[in-house]
Enzyme design. Structure first.
Site, PDB file in Angstrom:
ATOM      1  N   ASP A 349      -8.965 -36.672  11.548  1.00 59.29           N
ATOM      2  CA  ASP A 349      -8.682 -36.129  10.226  1.00 59.29           C
ATOM      3  C   ASP A 349      -7.802 -37.108   9.447  1.00 59.29           C
ATOM      4  OD1 ASP A 349      -8.501 -33.816   8.305  1.00 59.29           O
ATOM      5  OD2 ASP A 349      -6.382 -33.968   8.836  1.00 59.29           O
ATOM      6  N   GLU A 385     -12.269 -39.919   9.326  1.00 60.45           N
ATOM      7  CA  GLU A 385     -12.408 -39.422   7.961  1.00 60.45           C
ATOM      8  C   GLU A 385     -11.725 -40.467   7.082  1.00 60.45           C
ATOM      9  OE1 GLU A 385     -11.671 -35.269   5.569  1.00 60.45           O
ATOM     10  OE2 GLU A 385     -10.024 -36.028   6.790  1.00 60.45           O
TER      11      GLU A 385
END
Length: 702
Positions: A349, A385
């Protein structure tokens, strides 16, 4: 528990955390700036502190001690003594019980209280004040783990990247409503291991499940007070401990059993992990673990005023992965999940935050370098990401070789193309070829582009074709949260409708978009539930909806529309598996002739004429043909022809020369039509649909 000793022995500084040897437990915790460190033991309920010891040694900034007769199941926490000087970056407060950053298992939950803050919340001096209340009653406790590992099979699937198909899903939401599973096991790792669940994934054809965060996470106070819950889990409390709610019986072997069952079915397990920030929030947040142990080391602070956290993540704090001990924490956590639970990869993330050094994002940062050279991580999949909200925060295509990246550009451009935007034909071509302009460098491969239409963050596929606007009122923020630029289109009615023409248009576009996804080079990722029309009723930010809005409604999968779409997705996956041209292992540049008159990649308009600079420049072009050819076996080549019609009307495509013995492999407008020979020189392609023709040809002149 046997009688406890009066004092701790010196113990060892490694390994960090609580390590039980059967006779006792060694405790080790990092703090560069603490002056004293205490270990607190609790009764089995976690409510009463029964002993407190000062860690007797500090070696290389690791505080450590050994306690004989302390074994598995013991509950503990730390208290750190040191300066409380927020303006210098220090926030030590021994009144606050601190969770071990290396805790393997948690007991109890956070009970919200102002005592969880290191300062007096109501003080006019804010975080410069000091709170003397004991927070232990409000804190979960770490558990000493002495649980044997049981693996009956050690074989990982090791699916090659170019054969990988990812299914992104939420562990709880995936099985929460499955009535065939026992009530207390629904939404847990035990449910994930259920044969029915695994059989479903096998029939769909996916090769990996990517689970939203399963690390222990915090139920935010604001959401709790609003009677909502943190559903997604992007608010990590502990990087080694699983979320307790995901263990039906509280045993770590439940995770091993699920991974083992998936591996036996040939399915890999990828974990979505959040190392960029923690649940402690900004400088006005709580003191639960890292902040109380060593705020100045664990978090990135403003250089000119270390009272304040750098907030490149949008969550209040940013983990300081440039610090060697913090880097070690992340690496130890990754290795732990690979070695202890045999997971096959990680999705990071806000991966850009992990790559930030003092001067900004650096693809050669210490953490990325450590991951790439680590032998334990050498054979697992690493996915980033590629963005955060900090300066220069969009770094798509700029991660180091060895990493794949979520391709948000693919998502946006495919949505725009099928929505009918102008000037998208050339852009589409790039996305179909794994966005080579972004990823074809440093010997990277097409798999580096993780292609997706939808993900947990945003609309589902059903909602993408059903809503022009987001509908997040249930989140309690007056519909202000969530993205406004969704590139969605409702085809005439906002939300559900019984209008057959609109439903037909929506279903056709969904199939066309899914075909585009699976016929594109790169790594396809399917949002769980999109294969049967899962809806969140227009909510594009369902992070706090731990209820039927987010949980999978399996009744949709059993009606005619749901079964038809699921079967179609499974067919797309099988076609991708069957045809090497749909999952190329290398970037195709069109400069190699594979068979007579056939380069490895070529583009045509609907007349069968190869695209020119002029036709590429036609901004209203929404028809395109893509032919690919790839050698295989003995003098044979796999050839596929993808015909794309993004207009509402049907169009005739003339097939390009040389003529071959084509087979109609897929027509998204007629999803159940079987494969069959196609001997005509042209084909009529329905509006908003994709056709796939395939052939096997000789690579040498006949």
């Amino acid at each position: 528990m046997p009688a406890l000793p009066e004092r701790m022995q010196s113990g060892m500084p490694y390994p960090l955390g609580a390590t039980c040897d059967g006779m006792g437990t060694n405790f080790a915790v990092f703090s560069a700036h603490a002056e004293r460190m205490e270990l607190c033991l609790f009764d089995p309920s976690g409510k009463r502190e029964i002993a407190r010891y000062e860690l007797p040694e500090c070696t290389d900034e690791i505080w450590h001690g050994y306690l004989p007769r302390v074994r598995g199941g013991t509950l503990y926490g730390f208290r750190a003594h040191g300066p409380y000087a927020p303006e210098e970056g220090h926030r030590f407060n021994p009144n606050k019980l601190l969770l071990d950053p290396y805790a393997r298992l948690l007991h109890g939950q956070v009970r919200w209280s102002d005592a969880l803050h290191g300062y007096r919340v109501s003080s006019p001096r804010a975080d410069l004040s000091f709170d003397r209340r004991d927070s232990a009653a409000a804190m979960p406790k770490a558990v000493v783990v002495d649980e044997p590992m049981h693996w009956t099979h050690g074989n990982r699937p090791h699916t090659p990247w170019n054969e990988t198909v990812i299914y992104e899903t939420h562990l709880k939401g995936f099985t929460r409503t499955l009535k065939r599973i026992r009530q207390h096991e629904r939404g847990t790792f035990i449910a994930l291991a259920d044969p029915y669940v695994i059989d479903y994934l096998v029939k769909l054809g996916v090769t990996a499940v990517e689970l939203l965060p399963v690390h222990a996470f915090l139920q935010d106070r604001r959401l709790t007070e609003m009677k909502l819950r943190n559903y997604w889990g992007y608010n990590t409390l502990a990087f080694f401990a699983p979320e307790p709610a995901y263990l039906a019986e509280g045993a770590l072997n439940e995770i091993r059993a699920a991974v083992q069952a998936l591996h036996a079915a040939g399915i890999e397990v990828i974990l979505d992990v959040v190392y960029n920030h923690t649940c402690e929030g900004s400088e006005l947040g709580t003191t639960m673990s890292f902040r109380g142990l060593d705020n100045k080391s664990y978090y990135r602070l403003m250089p000119d005023n270390p009272r304040y956290c750098i907030n490149d993540t949008g969550t209040g704090n940013t983990v300081n992965t440039a610090h060697p001990r913090v880097l070690q924490l992340v690496m130890d956590s990754l290795r732990y999940w690979v070695q202890t639970f045999h997971v096959d990869g990680f999705r990071f993330d806000l991966g850009v935050s992990l790559g930030r050094e003092e001067h900004g994002f650096d693809p050669c940062c210490g953490l990325f370098d450590a991951m790439r050279q680590d032998p334990v991580l050498a054979n697992v999949k690493l996915i980033s990401e590629p963005w955060d909200i900090g300066p220069g925060g969009y770094q798509l295509g700029n991660h180091p070789a060895g990493f794949a990246e979520w391709n948000g550009q693919f998502r946006d451009d495919i949505r725009k193309f099928w929505k009918g935007d102008s000037n998208m034909r050339g852009v589409l071509a790039g996305r179909l070829q794994a966005s080579g302009e972004l990823f074809d460098h440093h010997r990277r491969k097409p798999w580096a582009s993780v292609n997706f239409l939808t993900a947990h963050d945003g609309f589902t596929l059903e909602d993408l074709v059903s809503y022009n606007d987001k509908h997040n009122e249930a989140n309690g923020e007056d519909n202000r949260d969530g993205g406004n630029d969704n590139e969605s289109y409702n085809y005439g009615v906002e939300g559900p409708t019984d209008d057959p023409a609109i439903r037909t248009a929506r279903d056709r576009v969904k199939r066309a978009m899914l075909s585009t996804l699976f016929f594109s080079h790169g790594t396809p990722m399917l949002l769980g539930g999109d294969e049967f029309g899962r809806t969140q009723q227009g909510n594009n930010n369902a992070y706090c909806q731990d209820n039927e809005l987010s949980w999978y409604d399996w009744k949709l999968a059993t009606d005619d529309r749901g079964r038809e779409l699921t079967d179609f997705v499974a067919r797309l996956v099988r076609l991708r598996e069957k045809h090497p041209t749909l999952r190329a292992a290398h970037f195709l540049r069109g400069d190699t002739e594979v068979a007579p008159g056939m380069r490895e990649v070529a583009w045509f308009d609907e007349s069968g004429t190869e695209m020119t600079q002029e036709t590429w420049g036609y901004t209203e072009g929404r028809l395109l043909a893509l032919r690919r050819a790839q050698a295989y076996g003995e003098k044979r080549a796999d050839v596929t022809l993808v015909l794309i019609n993004a207009t509402p009307e049907k169009h005739v495509f003339h097939l390009p020369q040389p003529a071959v013995n084509w087979r109609m492999s897929c027509n998204s407008a007629v999803p159940s039509a079987p494969e069959a020979p196609w001997n005509e020189p042209s084909i009529e392609v329905e509006g908003r649909s994709v056709v796939l023709l395939s052939a096997s040809v000789r690579t040498d002149p006949a």
